[in-house]
Design an enzyme around this catalytic site. Structure first.
Site, short mmCIF file in Angstrom:
data_model
loop_
_atom_site.label_atom_id
_atom_site.label_comp_id
_atom_site.label_asym_id
_atom_site.label_seq_id
_atom_site.Cartn_x
_atom_site.Cartn_y
_atom_site.Cartn_z
N ARG A 71 42.33 29.34 24.81
CA ARG A 71 42.04 30.78 24.91
C ARG A 71 40.61 31.01 25.40
NH1 ARG A 71 47.00 32.45 25.23
NH2 ARG A 71 48.17 32.30 23.30
N LYS A 109 43.76 36.60 22.34
CA LYS A 109 45.20 36.63 22.07
C LYS A 109 45.56 35.66 20.94
CE LYS A 109 49.64 35.94 24.35
NZ LYS A 109 50.28 35.54 25.61
#
Length: 117
Positions: free
Chosen positions: A45, A82
């Site tokens: 991420r 996320k």
């Protein structure tokens, strides 16, 4: 420099996170070495939410580098990650005694040219 495209800047982005992970070989016909765990997902991420020619890291990784000393970090601030929620993240911008020139950020892809996942 990319050999067959010497005028093009390689748009590499790197993501870092620190923590536990599990590694193992998966597959019989075509075995592959794989890493698993939340640490690996968070590092991914950081990479996918970062920018070209920058090293993007989690607060956990920044804390570890701060304890080691000698690293120059710049807060990116709090961002939505996320699957993780809001996280404070950092850019690695240098290290004491490192004298090589860093890539010119003016040659990096613009924010609009990044494909965020």
């Amino acid at each position: 420099v990319i050999r067959h495209m010497p005028e093009t800047q390689l748009q590499l982005r790197i993501g870092l996170h620190s923590g536990p992970a599990v590694a193992g070989v998966v597959g019989l016909k075509m075995p592959r070495y794989c890493l698993f765990g939340d640490t690996v997902n968070t590092a991914s991420r950081m990479e996918s939410g970062g920018f070209a020619l920058r090293i993007h890291m989690s607060n956990t990784c920044a804390d570890n580098l701060h304890k080691l000393g000698g690293y120059k970090l710049e807060s990116r601030g709090k961002i939505e990650v996320k699957g993780k929620g809001i996280m404070e993240t950092f850019w690695l911008v240098g290290r004491d005694g490192f004298t090589k020139a860093l890539p010119d950020l003016n040659r990096a892809a613009s924010k609009d040219d990044h494909e965020f996942k």
